[in-house]
Scaffold this motif. Structure first.
Motif, short mmCIF file in Angstrom:
data_model
loop_
_atom_site.label_atom_id
_atom_site.label_comp_id
_atom_site.label_asym_id
_atom_site.label_seq_id
_atom_site.Cartn_x
_atom_site.Cartn_y
_atom_site.Cartn_z
N GLU A 85 -6.77 -2.21 -0.07
CA GLU A 85 -6.08 -3.01 -1.10
C GLU A 85 -6.51 -4.46 -1.06
OE1 GLU A 85 -4.78 -0.84 1.07
OE2 GLU A 85 -2.67 -0.43 0.61
N GLN A 86 -6.92 -4.91 0.12
CA GLN A 86 -7.24 -6.33 0.31
C GLN A 86 -8.73 -6.59 0.41
OE1 GLN A 86 -5.11 -8.64 -0.21
NE2 GLN A 86 -3.51 -7.12 -0.50
N ARG B 109 -7.31 -4.01 4.79
CA ARG B 109 -6.90 -2.81 4.07
C ARG B 109 -7.76 -2.67 2.80
NH1 ARG B 109 -1.64 -1.05 5.61
NH2 ARG B 109 -1.56 -1.37 7.85
N GLU C 111 -6.28 -6.14 12.35
CA GLU C 111 -6.96 -4.86 12.11
C GLU C 111 -7.95 -5.06 10.96
OE1 GLU C 111 -4.20 -1.88 10.71
OE2 GLU C 111 -3.60 -3.10 9.01
N GLU D 141 -0.91 -6.39 -4.35
CA GLU D 141 -2.23 -5.93 -4.79
C GLU D 141 -2.54 -6.51 -6.17
OE1 GLU D 141 -0.11 -2.15 -4.71
OE2 GLU D 141 -2.05 -1.24 -4.29
N TYR E 254 -11.37 -4.22 1.72
CA TYR E 254 -12.19 -3.54 2.74
C TYR E 254 -13.56 -3.19 2.19
CZ TYR E 254 -13.52 -0.07 6.27
OH TYR E 254 -14.16 0.64 7.23
N SER F 229 0.73 -6.11 6.31
CA SER F 229 -0.42 -5.70 5.48
C SER F 229 -0.04 -4.58 4.52
CB SER F 229 -1.57 -5.25 6.39
OG SER F 229 -1.94 -6.30 7.24
N SER F 230 0.88 -3.71 4.95
CA SER F 230 1.25 -2.56 4.11
C SER F 230 1.93 -2.95 2.81
CB SER F 230 2.17 -1.62 4.89
OG SER F 230 1.51 -1.09 6.00
#
Lengths: 428, 221
Positions: free
Chosen positions: A245-246, A243, A240, A112, A248, A107-108
């Motif tokens: 970026e994705q 993020r 989780e 983006e 949230y 995910s990190s």
């Protein structure tokens, strides 16, 4: 101290180490510094049997309450091409695919794409409105959305501009920049069909406008059939929360379809009988053909693949045995077969596909390569379960010209030189 | 027929049978969510369609838009819509063919309503959603005028915008024509070896940002 005799057997223990032994458990940070400074030199003919990090106590729990990769992996970051866009807020970054092992993108480093920067959305205040041609318009909180029956699936998301800089000529000498507008993750959320069962749908409903809570209120028209088929309203990624970026706290995942319809930070779904022809589906994300006409609503990602090793960032190191590695995907279903060529497409060998082989997900392939050091032109070619075969760029240009920008799913050629260096090339 | 189209057809068929829409039909509604008020729907539902559905009350003239455009838009899009730096050129003539196609509002955009929708939903870029409807109408009228699509005395409102004739209205194919390439996977002797030549390479070009170390910030945006 019981360890002392053993310590004396070793030659020249460092004073740091003695001090560390004296100071005991409180010295987690010091121990880390010792390990870092005690790295073996790469040209050391005989690395120590017991390096510093084996002779010291590492940091204990509690200093990394949310983990990070090893600091030796500092090159593995999202990168961007500054000249592509006017600013960083309406721009794109690229996944470091040259480091991705397996089908899940961390995910990190998942790429983006923002149209008005990355909004900071408060989940307590966020709402999703569903209205239009429904029997019961509804406003949902995040708590409401998470109480619906859930669904987890692995899918890729690819920006249709991935490879868009390469239509005329190879420009970027890098796997990350030629293919990094893609990532694959496990997504968890609610089926849109479940949501629409709550609102009901009026006769004649055919289209859904999906709209984000970002500053651009990014909006796309999506056919209702697709929404009812397999689209998810997603709040979690790789186990989780999404993020920022994705998207949230909640986004759309539209499996197999071009990235920009997977609306992030989603705030509204409007049901109608016609598309809205937003700016993002007319002025942008349409493909200009050579004759000046344009294609619109070209949503699915057609079969595509790329060799991730070797690649410009990951050259070969002299003749010998290698495992050619790569990723293949199709927005129409499962990858059925991947073929690899070492000679620029004259002869092909079917590569090994690694499970899990999932529909609309990245699929890993490998092939053994005994390299004799002679020049090579490496290519991979994906075929999906519909029988669609990944085309060459020459074929795509013949049909679409060079102004389309989007949906370049052509075969990539990596030129391997005798010194092992790798270059992004195109063939006559 | 591609598989997603088949799936889509199946989904349409399923949608016609109410019970297939979800488990709720069997066990009753889940009663999650609340009913939005009319004011909430009114405030959120900003999308505008080519037929004018969604356009708010209000109006704005080319003349009203002149000063607004200069103050709010020109710093990025240029005094004449020519675009500043890498910001989009939005106005002017040009061809959609050749090596440098010119995709402006005049040459490319199929609907004038989309201009209102986009300015209203996303502009001005650094501080969106600050213009009231009259000002969005005015900027829309001004940009259409910059593109020679309406006269100087044009007033944009919910009745006039859907009627603006856009030159590229019929320039789009909205039905995906793919697959548009072959479906053959040749395995051996697929082309003569003499034909396989590197015609172009990225080697030596200076377009690739750094691929190791920290983010490349030396390359200009």
């Amino acid at each position: 101290m019981a360890e002392q005799p053993k310590e004396q057997l070793r030659t020249a223990p460092s004073s740091d180490r003695r001090r560390l032994l004296r100071t005991g458990m409180g010295a987690g940070v010091a121990a880390f510094a010792v390990a870092a400074s005690g790295r073996a030199r790469a040209d050391d003919p005989s690395p120590p049997a017991d390096p510093d990090w084996s002779q010291s106590l590492g940091p204990g729990i509690g200093d990394r309450v949310y983990g990070n990769p090893s600091h030796f992996e500092k090159d593995v970051i999202r990168r961007n091409v500054p000249w592509l866009t006017a600013n960083a807020e309406s721009s794109i970054s690229f996944t470091p695919l040259q480091y991705q092992q397996g089908i899940i993108t961390p995910s990190s480093v998942f790429f983006e794409r923002y149209h008005a920067g990355r909004p900071t959305v408060d989940p307590a205040q966020h709402r999703l409105m569903v209205h239009g041609m429904v029997d019961r318009p509804l406003l949902f909180t995040m708590d409401d959305i998470k109480r619906f029956p859930s669904e987890s699936r692995i899918h890729f998301i690819e920006c249709p501009a991935n490879g868009g800089m390469e239509w005329r000529a190879p420009q970027l000498n890098s796997l990350q920049y030629t293919h990094g507008m893609i990532g694959c993750a496990e997504w968890t959320g609610v089926k849109l069909s479940t949501i629409f069962a709550q609102t009901g749908l009026k006769p004649g409903a055919k289209w859904v406008l999906a709209e984000g809570a970002d500053g651009a209120h990014m909006a796309r028209s999506i056919p209702l059939d697709k929404m009812l088929d397999d689209v998810l309203l997603v709040y979690a990624q790789n186990g989780e929360a999404l993020r920022p970026e994705q998207g949230y706290p909640v986004r759309l995942v539209v499996p197999g379809w071009q990235g920009n319809v997977n609306i992030k930070w989603i705030r509204r779904l409007q049901i109608g009988d016609e598309p809205w022809y937003t700016r993002e589906e007319t002025s942008k994300y349409t493909e200009l053909m050579a004759d000046g006409k344009a294609r619109g609503f070209t949503w699915p990602i057609y079969a595509k693949s790329v060799i991730t090793f070797p690649c410009p960032e990951m050259p070969a190191k002299g003749p010998g045995i290698y495992e050619i590695r790569g990723l293949a995907w199709s927005g129409l279903g499962k990858v059925k077969q991947v073929d690899v060529s070492l000679d620029g497409g004259i002869n092909w060998t079917t590569a090994r596909l690694h499970g899990p082989i999932l529909p609309k997900a990245l699929t890993k392939f490998t092939m053994e390569w005994r390299w004799d050091g002679s020049p090579a032109l490496l290519q991979s070619r994906a075929m999906d379960e519909t029988g669609f075969v990944q085309p060459t760029l020459t074929e795509l240009r013949a049909v679409r010209g060079t102004n389309a920008i989007y949906n370049n799913n052509s075969i990539q050629t990596w030129q391997v030189k005798p010194d092992g260096s790798v270059f992004n090339v195109q063939l006559a | 027929m591609s598989s997603w189209r088949k799936l889509a057809v199946a989904a349409i068929a399923a949608a016609c049978i109410p019970a297939a829409l979800g488990f709720a039909a069997d066990k009753g509604p889940l009663r999650l969510g609340t009913t939005p008020t009319a004011a909430q729907v009114e405030g959120w539902a900003i999308a505008v369609r080519p037929d004018g559905q969604g356009l708010p009350a209000g109006s704005g003239s080319v003349k009203d838009g002149d000063e607004l455009y200069a103050n709010v838009c020109a710093s990025c899009h240029g005094t004449f819509g020519e675009g500043v730096g890498r910001y989009p050129r939005i106005a002017g003539e040009g061809k959609l063919t050749g090596d440098r196609p010119e995709q402006t509002v005049q040459t490319y955009w199929p609907y004038a309503t989309t201009l209102f929708d986009y300015i209203n939903r996303a502009m001005p870029f650094p501080s969106p959603h600050v213009l009231p409807p009259d000002q969005v109408y005015a900027v829309t009228a001004y940009v259409l005028n910059l593109n020679s699509l309406v006269d100087d005395d044009f007033v944009a409102d919910r009745n006039t915008l859907p009627k603006v004739k856009m030159p590229n209205r019929e320039g789009f194919n909205w039905i995906d024509p793919r697959p548009d390439t072959h479906d053959a996977a040749c395995m051996s002797n697929c082309r003569p070896a003499a034909d396989v030549k590197v015609s172009q390479t990225a080697e030596g070009k200076t377009l690739t940002p750094r691929t190791t170390g920290p983010l490349d910030t030396a390359m200009p945006q």
